[in-house]
Design a protein around this motif. Structure first.
Motif, PDB file in Angstrom:
ATOM      1  N   LEU A   1      12.493  -4.087   3.620  1.00 24.62           N
ATOM      2  CA  LEU A   1      11.986  -3.814   2.280  1.00 24.62           C
ATOM      3  C   LEU A   1      12.566  -4.829   1.311  1.00 24.62           C
ATOM      4  O   LEU A   1      13.473  -5.593   1.658  1.00 24.62           O
ATOM      5  N   ASP A   2      12.055  -4.802   0.087  1.00 19.55           N
ATOM      6  CA  ASP A   2      12.603  -5.699  -0.925  1.00 19.55           C
ATOM      7  C   ASP A   2      14.080  -5.411  -1.165  1.00 19.55           C
ATOM      8  O   ASP A   2      14.858  -6.315  -1.479  1.00 19.55           O
TER       9      ASP A   2
ATOM     10  N   LEU B   1       2.753  -0.043   1.343  1.00 21.19           N
ATOM     11  CA  LEU B   1       2.664   1.382   1.647  1.00 21.19           C
ATOM     12  C   LEU B   1       2.816   2.205   0.369  1.00 21.19           C
ATOM     13  O   LEU B   1       3.675   1.905  -0.471  1.00 21.19           O
ATOM     14  N   ARG B   2       1.991   3.234   0.270  1.00 20.97           N
ATOM     15  CA  ARG B   2       2.074   4.161  -0.866  1.00 20.97           C
ATOM     16  C   ARG B   2       3.007   5.306  -0.503  1.00 20.97           C
ATOM     17  O   ARG B   2       2.929   5.869   0.595  1.00 20.97           O
ATOM     18  N   VAL B   3       3.916   5.654  -1.401  1.00 20.98           N
ATOM     19  CA  VAL B   3       4.815   6.786  -1.198  1.00 20.98           C
ATOM     20  C   VAL B   3       4.021   8.076  -1.391  1.00 20.98           C
ATOM     21  O   VAL B   3       3.508   8.348  -2.491  1.00 20.98           O
ATOM     22  N   SER B   4       3.918   8.871  -0.311  1.00 22.17           N
ATOM     23  CA  SER B   4       3.153  10.127  -0.393  1.00 22.17           C
ATOM     24  C   SER B   4       4.038  11.337  -0.604  1.00 22.17           C
ATOM     25  O   SER B   4       3.562  12.384  -1.059  1.00 22.17           O
TER      26      SER B   4
ATOM     27  N   GLU C   1       0.771   5.081   4.344  1.00 20.67           N
ATOM     28  CA  GLU C   1       1.629   5.828   3.429  1.00 20.67           C
ATOM     29  C   GLU C   1       3.010   6.021   4.066  1.00 20.67           C
ATOM     30  O   GLU C   1       3.206   5.826   5.275  1.00 20.67           O
ATOM     31  N   VAL C   2       3.962   6.443   3.237  1.00 25.88           N
ATOM     32  CA  VAL C   2       5.335   6.623   3.682  1.00 25.88           C
ATOM     33  C   VAL C   2       5.971   7.770   2.918  1.00 25.88           C
ATOM     34  O   VAL C   2       5.623   8.024   1.755  1.00 25.88           O
TER      35      VAL C   2
ATOM     36  N   PRO D   1       6.409  10.064  -5.543  1.00 30.62           N
ATOM     37  CA  PRO D   1       5.055   9.944  -4.993  1.00 30.62           C
ATOM     38  C   PRO D   1       4.165   9.097  -5.884  1.00 30.62           C
ATOM     39  O   PRO D   1       4.188   9.216  -7.112  1.00 30.62           O
ATOM     40  N   GLY D   2       3.411   8.219  -5.238  1.00 30.42           N
ATOM     41  CA  GLY D   2       2.549   7.303  -5.957  1.00 30.42           C
ATOM     42  C   GLY D   2       3.098   5.899  -6.056  1.00 30.42           C
ATOM     43  O   GLY D   2       2.345   4.948  -6.306  1.00 30.42           O
ATOM     44  N   ALA D   3       4.406   5.739  -5.874  1.00 28.62           N
ATOM     45  CA  ALA D   3       5.001   4.403  -5.905  1.00 28.62           C
ATOM     46  C   ALA D   3       4.542   3.596  -4.688  1.00 28.62           C
ATOM     47  O   ALA D   3       4.133   4.148  -3.658  1.00 28.62           O
ATOM     48  N   VAL D   4       4.616   2.278  -4.810  1.00 27.54           N
ATOM     49  CA  VAL D   4       4.193   1.391  -3.732  1.00 27.54           C
ATOM     50  C   VAL D   4       5.395   0.556  -3.279  1.00 27.54           C
ATOM     51  O   VAL D   4       6.119   0.005  -4.111  1.00 27.54           O
TER      52      VAL D   4
END
Length: 808
Positions: free
Chosen positions: A101-102, A157-160, A131-132, A142-145
Motif C-alpha cells: 500500500l502507499d 480497492l474500495r473500502v466496504s 473491495e476490501v 467505508p467508501g475510501a479508496v
C-alpha cells in the motif's frame, strides 16, 4: 588437612586461578542460558491473531517439524477431506498474499478467513470483488479508496467495511488470484479437540501437521519468532566459541598457577611427602577452590545473560520483547565445565611435580629445564595436524562443507600454537627482540634473556593474548574473506546496465518489467520471481544418513535466456539451457548431480518430482532455480526481488517506471548496496559472536599477568639489591610485557593467515578472485588493547613491589 591449610595460607596466590574459573563458568552458563532462552522464545507475545477462533489448524509437513515459521502449505484439495471428518463444522482455507500500500507493506487474506480470526464487522459490509475490509485502527472509513500493488500489478480497492481488530481482507475471488493457501483452519463442534485431532491425523496421514492449543501459534507469522530463529544459529556458534575460550583460558591459567609452586612441591617431597600425596593435595585444592569459584561463577552467568541480551537487543539481533529467564541446567553446565577444567588443568602439573625426586625438584624449582612435556608434544602436534588436515580436506569437498571446515581452523591453530609455545617461542623471541640484542644497556638485555630463560612463563602469559587476537583475527577474517568472495562473484557475473528494486524492499510486481519492455523493446529484461520450496522427505535416509538434501528455502523462477545475459549464475555442472518445466537447479552443497530427481512442495501445496538440470555454486545467493512459468503456476503471489535490464541506461529505465514505487540504480551501485547490507549484517553477527568472549579474554590477560608479576617478588627484590632503581625495574617488567604481547600477536597472526589461506583456497574453486582478507585493522586494535591491558597489569603491581624494602 594439608590442602585446607594450603588454601587458608595461599588464598591470595590461588585468587587469580579462582577468578579465571569463576569468569569462565560465568561465560559458559551465561551463553548457555541465553541460547536456552532464545530456544524457548522467552518474552515473545504468544497471543493468537490469525487463528484465534480455530481450535485446530492444519499445515503441510516438512522434513523436521521445528519451530520455524515457514511450514509448507497443506496439499491442494485438503479442505473438503477435512470437512468430511465427523465433528468438523467448517474447514476454511486461509488464503494469504503480500501486497504493498502507499503506507507500507501489508498481508492480505481472503474474506472467509475472518471466521478463523474471530473478527467482526463494526461498520459496512463484506467485500465484493474490487473491495476490501480493513481494521478500524487503519483510520479508513467505508467508501475510501486504497491503491494496492499485488504480484500482477496495481489495483484500486474500495473500502466496504471496518473490522474490530487489525486486518486486510479482500474477496475470496481476489485472494485466490493474488495468493496461496497457507493453512486450513477448522471450526469444530463440541467434540474433544485432542480426539478430533487424532482422528484427522488418521484420516489424512503423515503429509500434514495438525496443530492444537498453544501449538497453533507456530502456524501464525511472527516476525519476532523469525528473528529469534535466525539468532538461534548465531548464538549457537557464539556459545560454542565462549566454551572454547573459557576452557582454553581456565586450563592455561590453572596449569600456570600450579607450575608456579614447584618450589613448594619440592620442599614437600624433601620432608617426606610421597608423590601420590602431592598429587592428591593438588587435586583436592583444585576441587575445593575450583568448585567454589565455579559455583559462584555459574551464578554470575545470570546477570551476564541479561547484559548480553541487552546488547543483542541494541544491535537489533533479538526482538525488543525478548526477556530471557534463568534456568537451572545452564547454570549446572557452567559449574560442571568450570570444575572439570580446573581439575584437568591441575592434572599435568600435579603429576609432574609428584614424579620428581626431592633433589631434582629443588633443582627444577630454580630453573625450568624441560618446558615441553610428552603430553604437550602429543596434543600440540595432534591439533596442528588436525588443522592442516581440515584445510586439505576442504579442497576436495563441496563448497558449503569446505567453508564450514575452514572457518574454525583458526581455533585449532590457536590451541596448537599454545601447546607448542615452549618450542616455538625461543626463535620467535629472538626474532622479535633482535633489536634488543644490539643494545648496550642492561635493561634490554634483561628483557631479552629473561624471556628466553623463563620460556614457560612467557608461554603462559602470552596464551590469553594468542587466543584474544587469534580468535578475533580468524573469525573476522573468515567473515571478511567470505564477504569479499561473494561480492567479487556478484560483480563478475552482473552484466545488467540498470537494476530496478522496490523502494520499500518488499519486491517488484509484474507491472514494472512490462513498463520497461514497452519503453525499451530492444533491451533484455530479466525479472526472476522469488518463491519458497520445501523438499519432501524421502522414505529412507540417503547415503550420508541425512533426510533430504537441504533444498528447502528460497528459490527463483527465471527465464534462463534473459538471466544469463544479465546475471549469469556460476553453473558447476549441466546447463541453464536445459532448465524447462519439470526441472530444477540445485546448489553443489546438496550432493545431487545432473539427472537426479528430487521431490519438492510448492507454495500452493502441490508436490512434484523434478529432474536436476544443472548444479549451481552454493556461493550464489539463491542457487535453487525453477522455470519462471512453473513459479507463476504455483505461486501467484511471487514478486521479483529485482529486475535486471541490459541494453538501456538507468535514466531511460527510470523514466519508464516513474510512479511505480521503485528505484533504479546502475550495477555498480547495486553491488555496493548489496555489499553494504552484507557488511552491516556481518558486523552485527560479530558483536554476537565475539563480544563477550573477547571481553573475557581481556580480563584473562590482566589476571594472568597479575599472577605472573606478583610471583616475581624475589626476582624484583634481587633486581633492587643489585643496584637497579625502581624506575629501571619497572622498565624491565614493562619491556617484558611488551615482548609477551608481541609474541602472542605474532603467533595469532600466523594462525589467522594459515586459516584464511585455507578458506580462500576452498572458495577459489568457484570464485576466480577469491583471496584471503587479513583484518589488519582489527588485529592492530586487538593488539593495542592487549598491550594496554598487559602494561597496566604489570607496571602497577611491579611499581608497588619495587618500592618495598628490598631486604624484605
Amino acid at each position: 588437612m594439608l590442602a585446607l591449610d594450603t588454601l587458608r595460607s595461599r588464598w591470595a596466590g590461588l585468587l587469580g586461578t579462582m577468578v579465571a574459573v569463576a569468569l569462565g563458568a560465568a561465560l559458559i552458563s551465561g551463553a548457555a542460558s541465553l541460547l536456552a532462552a532464545v530456544g524457548e522464545r522467552d518474552g515473545l507475545d504468544t497471543a493468537l491473531t490469525r487463528y484465534a477462533a480455530a481450535p485446530i489448524v492444519v499445515q503441510g509437513a516438512r522434513m523436521s517439524d521445528d519451530q520455524l515459521a515457514d511450514q509448507p502449505p497443506p496439499p491442494p484439495g485438503l479442505a473438503p477431506r477435512l470437512a468430511a471428518v465427523p465433528g468438523v463444522t467448517a474447514a476454511i482455507p486461509d488464503v494469504v498474499f503480500p501486497a504493498q500500500l502507499d503506507r507500507g507493506p501489508v498481508e492480505g487474506r481472503g474474506w472467509s478467513s475472518v471466521r478463523l480470526a474471530g473478527a467482526s464487522l463494526v461498520g459496512g459490509t463484506a467485500p465484493a470483488e474490487g473491495e476490501v475490509v480493513v481494521g478500524r485502527s487503519s483510520g479508513l472509513a467505508p467508501g475510501a479508496v486504497v491503491r494496492l500493488r499485488a504480484a500482477d500489478g496495481e489495483h484500486r480497492l474500495r473500502v466496504s467495511g471496518v473490522l474490530d481488530r487489525p486486518g486486510f481482507y479482500v474477496s475470496d475471488r481476489d485472494a485466490a488470484r493474488w495468493g496461496t493457501v497457507r493453512a486450513v483452519g477448522l471450526l469444530v463442534s463440541n467434540a474433544p479437540v485432542d480426539a478430533l485431532a487424532a482422528a484427522i491425523r488418521k484420516a489424512v496421514g503423515p503429509s500434514v501437521v495438525v496443530r492444537t492449543g498453544d501449538d497453533r501459534r507456530l502456524a501464525e507469522p511472527n516476525p519476532d519468532r523469525v528473528q529469534l530463529d535466525d539468532a538461534t544459529a548465531l548464538l549457537g556458534i557464539s556459545a560454542g566459541l565462549a566454551g572454547f575460550v573459557a576452557i582454553f583460558v581456565v586450563a592455561s591459567t590453572f596449569a600456570f598457577a600450579v607450575s608456579q609452586r614447584r618450589r613448594e612441591f619440592a620442599l614437600l617431597r624433601l620432608v617426606g611427602a610421597f608423590p601420590r600425596q602431592v598429587r592428591r593435595m593438588v587435586y583436592l585444592e583444585a576441587l575445593l577452590a575450583g568448585g567454589a569459584a565455579a559455583a559462584g561463577g555459574s551464578l554470575l552467568g545470570i546477570p551476564l545473560m541479561s547484559a548480553y541480551a541487552w546488547g543483542l537487543e541494541r544491535a537489533e539481533l533479538v526482538p525488543s520483547s525478548f526477556a530471557p529467564e534463568a534456568r537451572f541446567w545452564p547454570l549446572t553446565l557452567g559449574f560442571g565445565i568450570g570444575l572439570v577444567v580446573a581439575l584437568l588443568g591441575s592434572w599435568t602439573a600435579a603429576r609432574r611435580a609428584g614424579r620428581v625426586s626431592p633433589v631434582e625438584a629443588m633443582r627444577e624449582a630454580g630453573v625450568e629445564r624441560r618446558p615441553m612435556t610428552l603430553g604437550r608434544w602429543f596434543w600440540g602436534l595432534l591439533f596442528l595436524a588436525g588443522a592442516v588436515a581440515m584445510i586439505v580436506v576442504a579442497g576436495y569437498v563441496e563448497e558449503e562443507g569446505a567453508i564450514a571446515l575452514t572457518v574454525f581452523v583458526g581455533e585449532l591453530f590457536v590451541v596448537a600454537f599454545a601447546l607448542l609455545a615452549p618450542v616455538l617461542l625461543p626463535p620467535v623471541i629472538r626474532l622479535v627482540s633482535w633489536p634488543l640484542a644490539a643494545s648496550r644497556g642492561a635493561e634490554p638485555l634483561l628483557v631479552r634473556q629473561g624471556a628466553l630463560t623463563a620460556v614457560r612463563r612467557v608461554a603462559s602469559t602470552a596464551a590469553p593474548v594468542l587466543v584474544t587476537v587469534g580468535v578475533a583475527g580468524s573469525m573476522i577474517g573468515a567473515i571478511a574473506t567470505l564477504a569479499h568472495a561473494t561480492d567479487a562473484d556478484l560483480r563478475a557475473r552482473l552484466t545488467a546496465d540498470a537494476v530496478v528494486v522496490a523502494a520499500s524492499g518488499s519486491g517488484v510486481d509484474a507491472g514494472v518489467p512490462a513498463a520497461v519492455a514497452a519503453a525499451a523493446p530492444d533491451a533484455v529484461v530479466s525479472a526472476p520471481l522469488a518463491t519458497t520450496v520445501w523438499e519432501v522427505a524421502p522414505a529412507e535416509p540417503d547415503g550420508a544418513g541425512r533426510l533430504g538434501h537441504g533444498i528447502t528455502g528460497d528459490a527463483l523462477g527465471v527465464d534462463p535466456t534473459t538471466l544469463r545475459r544479465t546475471l549469469n549464475p556460476a553453473v558447476v555442472a549441466g546447463s541453464l539451457a536445459d532448465l524447462r518445466p519439470g526441472t530444477i537447479t540445485v546448489p553443489d552443497a546438496t550432493g545431487l548431480g545432473v539427472g537426479d530427481t528430487v521431490a519438492v512442495t510448492f507454495a500452493d501445496g502441490a508436490t512434484e518430482r523434478l529432474r536436476v538440470a544443472a548444479v549451481v555454486s552454493s556461493l550464489q545467493s539463491t542457487s535453487v532455480l525453477l522455470p519462471i512459468d512453473t513459479v507463476r503456476a504455483h505461486d501467484p503471489a511471487a514478486l521479483a526481488p529485482a529486475v535486471y535490464v541490459r541494453g538501456s541506461s538507468p535514466d531511460a529505465v527510470r523514466a519508464a517506471v516513474g510512479g511505480l514505487g521503485v528505484d533504479v540504480i546502475d550495477r555498480v551501485a547495486y553491488a555496493d548496496a548489496r555489499s553494504a547490507e552484507a557488511n552491516e549484517g556481518n558486523q552485527l553477527a560479530l558483536i554476537a559472536l565475539l563480544g563477550v568472549a573477547l571481553l573475557y579474554t581481556g580480563l584473562a590477560i590482566v589476571n594472568t599477568l597479575l599472577m605472573a608479576t606478583f610471583d616475581r617478588r624475589q626476582e624484583l627484590a634481587l633486581l633492587r639489591l643489585s643496584g637497579a632503581t625502581p624506575r629501571q625495574g619497572v622498565r624491565v617488567v614493562a619491556g617484558e610485557a611488551v615482548l609477551v604481547v608481541l609474541v602472542g600477536v605474532g603467533m595469532a597472526v600466523a594462525a589467522t593467515v594459515f586459516s584464511l589461506l585455507g578458506l580462500a583456497n576452498a572458495l577459489g574453486r568457484s570464485v576466480e578472485d577469491a583471496a584471503p582478507v587479513v583484518p589488519w585493522g582489527s588485529i592492530g586494535v586487538s593488539a593495542l588493547v592487549c598491550l594496554a591491558l598487559a602494561l597496566g597489569a604489570t607496571v602497577l603491581p611491579a611499581w608497588s613491589l619495587l618500592h618495598r624494602p628490598a631486604a624484605g
